[in-house]
Design an enzyme around this catalytic site. Sequence first.
Site, mmCIF file in Angstrom:
data_model
loop_
_atom_site.group_PDB
_atom_site.id
_atom_site.type_symbol
_atom_site.label_atom_id
_atom_site.label_comp_id
_atom_site.label_asym_id
_atom_site.label_seq_id
_atom_site.Cartn_x
_atom_site.Cartn_y
_atom_site.Cartn_z
ATOM 1 N N SER A 71 -50.341 60.269 16.207
ATOM 2 C CA SER A 71 -50.423 58.829 15.944
ATOM 3 C C SER A 71 -49.389 58.344 14.926
ATOM 4 C CB SER A 71 -51.831 58.458 15.471
ATOM 5 O OG SER A 71 -52.141 59.120 14.257
ATOM 6 N N GLY A 72 -48.646 59.246 14.314
ATOM 7 C CA GLY A 72 -47.617 58.846 13.357
ATOM 8 C C GLY A 72 -48.060 58.872 11.907
ATOM 9 N N LYS A 73 -49.130 59.613 11.593
ATOM 10 C CA LYS A 73 -49.638 59.684 10.219
ATOM 11 C C LYS A 73 -48.590 60.250 9.269
ATOM 12 C CE LYS A 73 -52.891 62.458 11.365
ATOM 13 N NZ LYS A 73 -52.438 62.589 12.760
ATOM 14 N N GLU A 101 -51.846 66.374 5.808
ATOM 15 C CA GLU A 101 -52.867 67.206 6.470
ATOM 16 C C GLU A 101 -54.091 67.395 5.570
ATOM 17 O OE1 GLU A 101 -52.669 67.691 9.516
ATOM 18 O OE2 GLU A 101 -50.535 67.651 10.014
ATOM 19 N N ALA A 102 -54.537 66.301 4.989
ATOM 20 C CA ALA A 102 -55.632 66.339 4.010
ATOM 21 C C ALA A 102 -56.935 66.873 4.594
ATOM 22 C CB ALA A 102 -55.852 64.949 3.425
ATOM 23 N N CYS A 119 -54.326 57.157 30.174
ATOM 24 C CA CYS A 119 -54.222 55.794 30.709
ATOM 25 C C CYS A 119 -53.218 54.896 29.983
ATOM 26 C CB CYS A 119 -55.594 55.124 30.701
ATOM 27 S SG CYS A 119 -56.178 54.684 29.038
ATOM 28 N N LEU A 123 -58.072 74.421 14.326
ATOM 29 C CA LEU A 123 -57.174 75.126 15.236
ATOM 30 C C LEU A 123 -55.823 74.427 15.152
ATOM 31 C CD1 LEU A 123 -56.612 77.188 17.572
ATOM 32 C CD2 LEU A 123 -57.229 75.330 19.136
ATOM 33 N N TYR A 130 -53.527 69.961 22.054
ATOM 34 C CA TYR A 130 -54.167 68.658 21.882
ATOM 35 C C TYR A 130 -53.422 67.573 22.629
ATOM 36 C CZ TYR A 130 -56.515 70.822 17.889
ATOM 37 O OH TYR A 130 -57.268 71.634 17.084
ATOM 38 N N CYS A 155 -61.428 57.492 27.942
ATOM 39 C CA CYS A 155 -60.875 58.734 28.508
ATOM 40 C C CYS A 155 -61.379 59.962 27.758
ATOM 41 C CB CYS A 155 -59.353 58.698 28.491
ATOM 42 S SG CYS A 155 -58.661 57.491 29.663
#
EC number: 2.7.1.21
Length: 193
Positions: A27-29, A96-97, A155, A173, A180, A187
């Site tokens: 998502s661009g975090k 990556e909290a 979609c 993981l 992922y 969906c």
Amino acid sequence: MLFSEHNLALRPAQYGSIEIVCGSMFSGKTEELIRRLKRAQYARLNVEIFKPSVDKRYDEKLVVSHDSNSIPSTPVDHSSAILLLSSSTQVVGIDEAQFFDDGLTEVCVKLANSGIRVIVAGLDMDFQGQPFGPIPNLMAVAEHVTKVHAVCMQCGAPANYSYRLTKDTETVLLGEKDAYEPRCRPCYFNLNK
């Protein structure tokens, strides 16, 4: 009380805060985290970046986005190490909290209370659609929360779920597009039966 220049004069010279950037995989975090940290560096602020030492997907020391943008960081095993390593810092970035221990919330509050701007990025939900690690608690105490969305691979709608493509059942993981894909609510739940 309304915000004004008069109110600004009453604030301490160093005003700390907590900002959260959260969302699903892809998502661009991390991209947003890097953007904010580089802007702070351009402003000549003293910036320190941390990531969990368990995350070695792209690099052991760099925080790297899926778009291959990167920024140097310090890998740490426990959130308490962030307090020890950020003594003369004005801005702290944490990537990556979700992989950190639950003590991360207290660490971020202490940093913000001491006048440090804290910017945290991480997954808000695990692959089962459940709140993930310390992110929900951090969202509750943060001044600013930005939820970013990916694009559903089924979609094309905005996606906020991380669908696991493998049969692995452990919560943590480390993986990429092989493990992922982002999905929207319909969906994720319709195809996750």
